[in-house]
Scaffold this motif. Structure first.
Motif, PDB file in Angstrom:
ATOM      1  N   ALA A   1      -2.130  10.412  11.678  1.00  0.00           N
ATOM      2  CA  ALA A   1      -0.959   9.770  11.990  1.00  0.00           C
ATOM      3  C   ALA A   1      -0.014   9.789  10.856  1.00  0.00           C
ATOM      4  CB  ALA A   1      -1.058   8.547  12.614  1.00  0.00           C
ATOM      5  N   LEU A   2      -0.407   9.546   9.615  1.00  0.00           N
ATOM      6  CA  LEU A   2       0.300   9.691   8.576  1.00  0.00           C
ATOM      7  C   LEU A   2       0.452  11.025   7.975  1.00  0.00           C
ATOM      8  CD1 LEU A   2      -1.398   6.723   6.292  1.00  0.00           C
ATOM      9  CD2 LEU A   2       0.589   6.794   7.719  1.00  0.00           C
ATOM     10  N   ASP A   3      -0.382  12.072   8.143  1.00  0.00           N
ATOM     11  CA  ASP A   3      -0.228  13.307   7.892  1.00  0.00           C
ATOM     12  C   ASP A   3       1.028  14.025   8.905  1.00  0.00           C
ATOM     13  OD1 ASP A   3      -2.108  13.397   6.085  1.00  0.00           O
ATOM     14  OD2 ASP A   3      -3.757  14.066   7.261  1.00  0.00           O
ATOM     15  N   GLU A   4       0.946  13.582  10.143  1.00  0.00           N
ATOM     16  CA  GLU A   4       1.713  14.005  11.030  1.00  0.00           C
ATOM     17  C   GLU A   4       3.283  13.083  11.040  1.00  0.00           C
ATOM     18  OE1 GLU A   4      -0.355  13.370  14.944  1.00  0.00           O
ATOM     19  OE2 GLU A   4      -1.725  14.840  14.162  1.00  0.00           O
ATOM     20  N   GLU A   5       3.358  12.012  10.115  1.00  0.00           N
ATOM     21  CA  GLU A   5       4.405  11.448  10.014  1.00  0.00           C
ATOM     22  C   GLU A   5       4.758  10.689  11.183  1.00  0.00           C
ATOM     23  OE1 GLU A   5       6.757  12.376   6.285  1.00  0.00           O
ATOM     24  OE2 GLU A   5       6.477  14.321   7.485  1.00  0.00           O
TER      25      GLU A   5
ATOM     26  N   GLN B   1       2.961   0.257   9.047  1.00  0.00           N
ATOM     27  CA  GLN B   1       3.092   0.002  10.604  1.00  0.00           C
ATOM     28  C   GLN B   1       1.560  -0.010  11.139  1.00  0.00           C
ATOM     29  OE1 GLN B   1       6.046   3.193  11.003  1.00  0.00           O
ATOM     30  NE2 GLN B   1       6.458   1.996  12.972  1.00  0.00           N
ATOM     31  N   LEU B   2       0.514   0.654  10.360  1.00  0.00           N
ATOM     32  CA  LEU B   2      -0.723   0.638  10.336  1.00  0.00           C
ATOM     33  C   LEU B   2      -1.249  -0.965  10.270  1.00  0.00           C
ATOM     34  CD1 LEU B   2      -2.325   3.866   8.989  1.00  0.00           C
ATOM     35  CD2 LEU B   2      -1.841   3.380  11.394  1.00  0.00           C
ATOM     36  N   LEU B   3      -0.830  -1.441   9.146  1.00  0.00           N
ATOM     37  CA  LEU B   3      -1.100  -2.840   9.012  1.00  0.00           C
ATOM     38  C   LEU B   3      -0.614  -3.822  10.135  1.00  0.00           C
ATOM     39  CD1 LEU B   3      -2.688  -4.914   7.056  1.00  0.00           C
ATOM     40  CD2 LEU B   3      -0.852  -4.900   5.589  1.00  0.00           C
ATOM     41  N   GLN B   4       0.665  -3.596  10.457  1.00  0.00           N
ATOM     42  CA  GLN B   4       1.161  -4.474  11.553  1.00  0.00           C
ATOM     43  C   GLN B   4       0.360  -4.204  12.742  1.00  0.00           C
ATOM     44  OE1 GLN B   4       4.329  -6.626  11.588  1.00  0.00           O
ATOM     45  NE2 GLN B   4       2.885  -7.278  12.645  1.00  0.00           N
TER      46      GLN B   4
ATOM     47  N   ASN C   1       0.952  -1.223   0.019  1.00  0.00           N
ATOM     48  CA  ASN C   1      -0.153  -0.069  -0.074  1.00  0.00           C
ATOM     49  C   ASN C   1       0.929   1.159  -0.001  1.00  0.00           C
ATOM     50  OD1 ASN C   1      -2.438   1.566   0.111  1.00  0.00           O
ATOM     51  ND2 ASN C   1      -3.284  -0.110   1.328  1.00  0.00           N
ATOM     52  N   ASN C   2       0.010   2.393  -0.475  1.00  0.00           N
ATOM     53  CA  ASN C   2       0.795   3.741  -0.285  1.00  0.00           C
ATOM     54  C   ASN C   2      -0.518   4.483   0.067  1.00  0.00           C
ATOM     55  OD1 ASN C   2       3.600   3.613  -1.460  1.00  0.00           O
ATOM     56  ND2 ASN C   2       2.354   2.752  -3.394  1.00  0.00           N
ATOM     57  N   TYR C   3      -0.174   5.850   0.559  1.00  0.00           N
ATOM     58  CA  TYR C   3      -1.084   6.591   1.338  1.00  0.00           C
ATOM     59  C   TYR C   3      -1.321   7.782   0.097  1.00  0.00           C
ATOM     60  CZ  TYR C   3      -3.081  10.276   4.436  1.00  0.00           C
ATOM     61  OH  TYR C   3      -3.893  11.370   4.953  1.00  0.00           O
ATOM     62  N   TYR C   4      -2.654   7.651  -0.335  1.00  0.00           N
ATOM     63  CA  TYR C   4      -3.269   8.905  -1.148  1.00  0.00           C
ATOM     64  C   TYR C   4      -4.346   9.480  -0.732  1.00  0.00           C
ATOM     65  CZ  TYR C   4      -0.297   6.738  -4.758  1.00  0.00           C
ATOM     66  OH  TYR C   4       0.651   6.352  -5.585  1.00  0.00           O
ATOM     67  N   PRO C   5      -4.297  10.773   0.021  1.00  0.00           N
ATOM     68  CA  PRO C   5      -5.270  11.119   0.710  1.00  0.00           C
ATOM     69  C   PRO C   5      -6.673  11.400   0.238  1.00  0.00           C
ATOM     70  CG  PRO C   5      -3.126  12.189   1.402  1.00  0.00           C
ATOM     71  CD  PRO C   5      -3.163  11.321   0.313  1.00  0.00           C
TER      72      PRO C   5
END
Length: 216
Positions: A103-107, A113-116, A91-95
């Motif tokens: 949490a992804l926007d704030e890095e 890690q979300l999947l884990q 996966n990749n994050y596409y807002p």
């Protein structure tokens, strides 16, 4: 022969299935819309492929599994059937597709890690997220070929990392193994190595010079 269970049959999932079957792997493929929409793909893939009735069925059959669905759907990934198994995350994050994820926007975390976190007893490995889907089946080269492309595999788990590195090699790519999983941001979208046809040394360099979005 290893059975690869695919949770998701979109651009990446279908190409991974094609490549796997061409190498003699068995694949079990699931789709959130149900097996009835997978008929053409299964017919194309032949006897080494079957459609699962659900993601849970694909997960049960998997060794390893591949999660290749939009990020906003990862809470639907079955947990129990994947306990103790290697799970490849593409996966990749596409807002614009996934919605804003704080949490992804704030890095403070990464997609893998979300999947884990969702699969705490599985062994998540980030892989196949930084190559255009069509090139999974066309860009592979034999070991030692001077034009062989490299792909990254990232995980907290050394054994899982070794297994996925061997899979990348079988698919025709030099593996660049990286630990820990938190470093997977170095090959996320818009980083220097993302979707670039790089050799292993070039990919190592691209990851080294990657910068957080907030630092760009």
């Amino acid at each position: 022969m290893t059975t690869i269970g695919l949770i998701g049959a979109g651009h990446i999932g279908s190409q991974l299935a094609r490549k796997a079957v061409s190498l003699g792997y068995d694949v079990v493929i699931s789709n959130r819309r149900g097996p009835q929409v997978l008929g053409d793909l299964i017919a194309e893939l032949g006897d080494h492929a079957r459609a699962a009735a659900s993601p849970a069925e694909a997960a049960e059959a998997a060794d390893p599994a591949v999660v290749t669905i939009p990020l906003h759907q990862i809470d639907t990934v079955p947990v129990e059937p994947l306990i103790g198994k290697i799970v490849i995350d593409t996966n990749n994050y596409y807002p614009q597709r996934d919605g804003q994820i704080a949490a992804l926007d704030e890095e403070t975390t990464t997609t893998s890690q979300l999947l884990q976190e969702h699969l705490p007893q599985s062994f998540v490995v980030k892989a196949f997220n930084h190559i255009p889907a069509a090139e999974i089946t066309t860009a592979g080269r034999p070991a030692g070929d001077p034009d062989r492309r490299a792909l990254v595999a990232v995980s907290d788990h050394p054994t899982a990392l070794a297994v996925v590195s061997r899979l990348l090699d079988a698919f025709g790519f030099d593996a660049v193994p990286v630990q820990p999983l938190s470093e997977s941001w170095r090959i996320q979208r818009d980083t220097p190595g993302y979707v670039q046809p790089l050799s292993a040394p070039q990919l190592v360099h691209a990851m080294a010079i990657a910068r957080r979005y907030r630092d760009m």
